[in-house]
Design an enzyme around this catalytic site. Structure first.
Site, PDB file in Angstrom:
ATOM      1  N   LEU A 166       1.042  -1.189  -0.095  1.00  0.00           N
ATOM      2  CA  LEU A 166      -0.142  -0.013  -0.029  1.00  0.00           C
ATOM      3  C   LEU A 166       1.038   1.054  -0.070  1.00  0.00           C
ATOM      4  O   LEU A 166       2.074   1.338   0.709  1.00  0.00           O
ATOM      5  CB  LEU A 166      -0.982   0.144   1.397  1.00  0.00           C
ATOM      6  CG  LEU A 166      -1.913  -1.187   1.503  1.00  0.00           C
ATOM      7  CD1 LEU A 166      -2.666  -0.732   2.748  1.00  0.00           C
ATOM      8  CD2 LEU A 166      -3.163  -1.070   0.081  1.00  0.00           C
ATOM      9  N   ASP A 167       0.418   2.372  -0.700  1.00  0.00           N
ATOM     10  CA  ASP A 167       1.174   3.562  -0.896  1.00  0.00           C
ATOM     11  C   ASP A 167       1.522   3.926   0.841  1.00  0.00           C
ATOM     12  O   ASP A 167       0.739   3.564   1.695  1.00  0.00           O
ATOM     13  CB  ASP A 167       0.421   4.485  -1.568  1.00  0.00           C
ATOM     14  CG  ASP A 167       0.531   4.343  -2.954  1.00  0.00           C
ATOM     15  OD1 ASP A 167       1.390   3.680  -3.215  1.00  0.00           O
ATOM     16  OD2 ASP A 167      -0.154   5.026  -3.654  1.00  0.00           O
ATOM     17  N   LYS A 168       2.405   4.796   1.018  1.00  0.00           N
ATOM     18  CA  LYS A 168       2.799   5.273   2.222  1.00  0.00           C
ATOM     19  C   LYS A 168       1.448   5.891   3.095  1.00  0.00           C
ATOM     20  O   LYS A 168       1.254   5.675   4.354  1.00  0.00           O
ATOM     21  CB  LYS A 168       3.893   6.133   2.472  1.00  0.00           C
ATOM     22  CG  LYS A 168       4.492   6.538   3.829  1.00  0.00           C
ATOM     23  CD  LYS A 168       5.534   7.471   3.550  1.00  0.00           C
ATOM     24  CE  LYS A 168       5.873   8.203   4.779  1.00  0.00           C
ATOM     25  NZ  LYS A 168       7.196   9.095   4.851  1.00  0.00           N
ATOM     26  N   THR A 210      -1.642   5.806   2.138  1.00  0.00           N
ATOM     27  CA  THR A 210      -2.810   5.016   2.100  1.00  0.00           C
ATOM     28  C   THR A 210      -2.926   4.025   3.367  1.00  0.00           C
ATOM     29  O   THR A 210      -1.858   3.372   3.901  1.00  0.00           O
ATOM     30  CB  THR A 210      -2.945   4.171   0.702  1.00  0.00           C
ATOM     31  OG1 THR A 210      -2.765   5.006  -0.364  1.00  0.00           O
ATOM     32  CG2 THR A 210      -4.245   3.387   0.683  1.00  0.00           C
ATOM     33  N   HIS A 225       0.015   3.713  -7.992  1.00  0.00           N
ATOM     34  CA  HIS A 225      -0.748   4.965  -7.964  1.00  0.00           C
ATOM     35  C   HIS A 225      -1.995   4.970  -8.846  1.00  0.00           C
ATOM     36  O   HIS A 225      -2.792   5.888  -9.069  1.00  0.00           O
ATOM     37  CB  HIS A 225       0.050   6.039  -8.188  1.00  0.00           C
ATOM     38  CG  HIS A 225       1.022   6.277  -7.272  1.00  0.00           C
ATOM     39  ND1 HIS A 225       2.145   7.244  -7.560  1.00  0.00           N
ATOM     40  CD2 HIS A 225       1.412   5.791  -6.151  1.00  0.00           C
ATOM     41  CE1 HIS A 225       3.075   7.271  -6.497  1.00  0.00           C
ATOM     42  NE2 HIS A 225       2.546   6.268  -5.675  1.00  0.00           N
TER      43      HIS A 225
END
Length: 402
Positions: free
Chosen positions: A147-149, A151, A246
């Site tokens: 997961l993105d930082k 998110t 993304h």
């Protein structure tokens, strides 16, 4: 290149290593063997599985016989790299995120702002905390997706090598189902739909940013509006049908409705005024995936504090989030199903017409509708046109008196 049999080594692939790449096996069981040396063994045919030449990228199976050269002593003795020791605060943080645990898997509710993996100037991350979650497992837990930082939400961790290989395959073939919640700026004109825009790395960004590009990789996202706050914002459910970097953030910005707090892709227009947090409002709400031991994992992660505060300010009802969620695919049916339905329909019509032809007689009338004779058009009766009426002769005018 030949090698003396006395200098060869061997191993049998264990169940825990089923499905992983061969180079990954060496990292686990021969951690000091350089990748360049493995590649050289593979090219020269010294690396074999069940007697056949193997490549470092081959997927291995339980029970296979691996034969390889014995690595040099100095190489084999090289220690594996170790991470920094965990503090009590690290252990507490890791355990606070745990929302599911079984023999093969862990699921965390990842906090926003915590990176999944380490990088430049990133000291604290989920991967670095996994030693705190080993418990009674045979090996250190392993990440199987990211997961993105910024998110938050459900993040799956494998507890065994076998589970890691199984889950990795589920993510790669898209059988794993991920559902996200997002707060977006504005309200889409269509309540639910599919965004189909190819994505590629944006030139000049060093691979840190993506953009819509006709020559990029196919990328699809399904969305559904759950609730709206007038015309200023909407709470949406997002389902990524592909797994590009993304993807959800780029797609929502591309249709003119960036995710709130996403300045990277939405610019200044990605922020709402008032009490709405400036943090990213993207949350991995639900994860559904088959389990390697049978059954499946289906788990939901609660939204973080800043998300809940924004929802409360906008008057959103959290109970609406799971109402109307469809476990099955939305949109048009798959091509295979559509073709099968068309084929069955055609077969039914041909069958009906075969019976129709067998039942015809010499006086039978042709049909163009199944089971219904084509009606014969009745000729319109000819009617004589009435003769045109001649105007009556005008009476002579009387002579004028002089």
């Amino acid at each position: 290149m030949s090698t003396d049999a006395n200098n060869m080594d061997g191993a049998t692939i264990a169940e825990d290593d089923d499905g992983i790449r061969l180079d990954r096996w060496f990292k686990r069981h021969r951690p000091g063997t350089p990748h360049a040396l493995l590649a050289r063994w593979a090219r020269s045919g010294q690396l074999t599985l069940d007697g056949k030449k193997a490549d470092v990228s081959d997927r291995i199976e339980t029970g296979q016989k691996l034969v390889m050269p014995t690595p040099p002593v100095e190489t084999a003795a090289r220690p594996a790299r170790k991470g920094r020791p965990l503090t009590d605060a690290d252990v507490k943080l890791a355990e606070s995120m745990l929302i599911h645990r079984d023999a093969s898997a862990l699921v965390l509710n990842k906090l926003p702002g915590l990176a999944t993996q380490g990088g430049t100037k990133t000291e604290q991350h989920v991967d670095g905390l996994l030693d705190a979650l080993k418990y009674d497992g045979p090996v250190r837990p392993k990440l199987v997706h990211r997961l993105d930082k910024d998110t938050s939400g459900a993040l799956l961790i494998a507890r065994t090598p076998r589970a890691a290989a199984y889950f990795a395959k589920s993510f790669s073939n898209r059988s794993a189902k991920k559902t996200y919640w997002a707060l977006i700026v504005g309200v889409p004109d269509i309540a639910q739909g599919e965004i189909d825009l190819p994505l590629a790395k944006q030139p000049g960004s060093g691979g840190e940013k993506m953009h819509v590009d006709e020559k990029g990789l196919a990328s699809k996202t399904r969305y559904r509006i759950i609730e709206r706050a007038g015309n200023s914002a909407a709470w949406v459910e997002l389902q990524p049908l592909t797994g590009r970097t993304h993807q959800l953030r780029v797609h929502m910005a591309a249709i003119g409705h960036p995710i709130v707090g996403d300045g990277k892709y939405g610019g200044k227009g990605a922020f709402l005024t008032g009490t709405i947090s400036r943090k990213l409002h993207l949350h991995s709400r639900r994860l559904r995936i088959d389990h390697p031991d049978g059954g499946s994992i289906d788990i939901s992660a609660e939204i973080p504090e800043h998300f809940a505060t924004s929802f409360d300010a906008l008057g959103f009802d959290l109970l609406l989030g799971d109402i109307g969620a469809d476990d099955g695919p939305k949109g048009p049916p798959p091509k295979a199903a559509a073709k099968a339905a068309a084929k069955a329909h055609s077969k039914q019509i041909r069958k009906a017409r075969r019976g129709e032809r067998r039942g015809r007689t010499a006086t039978s009338k042709p049909t163009d509708h199944v089971g219904k004779p084509k009606p014969k058009a009745k000729p319109k009766p000819k009617t004589a046109k009435p003769a045109a009426k001649r105007p009556a002769p005008k009476a002579p005018r009387p002579p004028k008196a002089r």
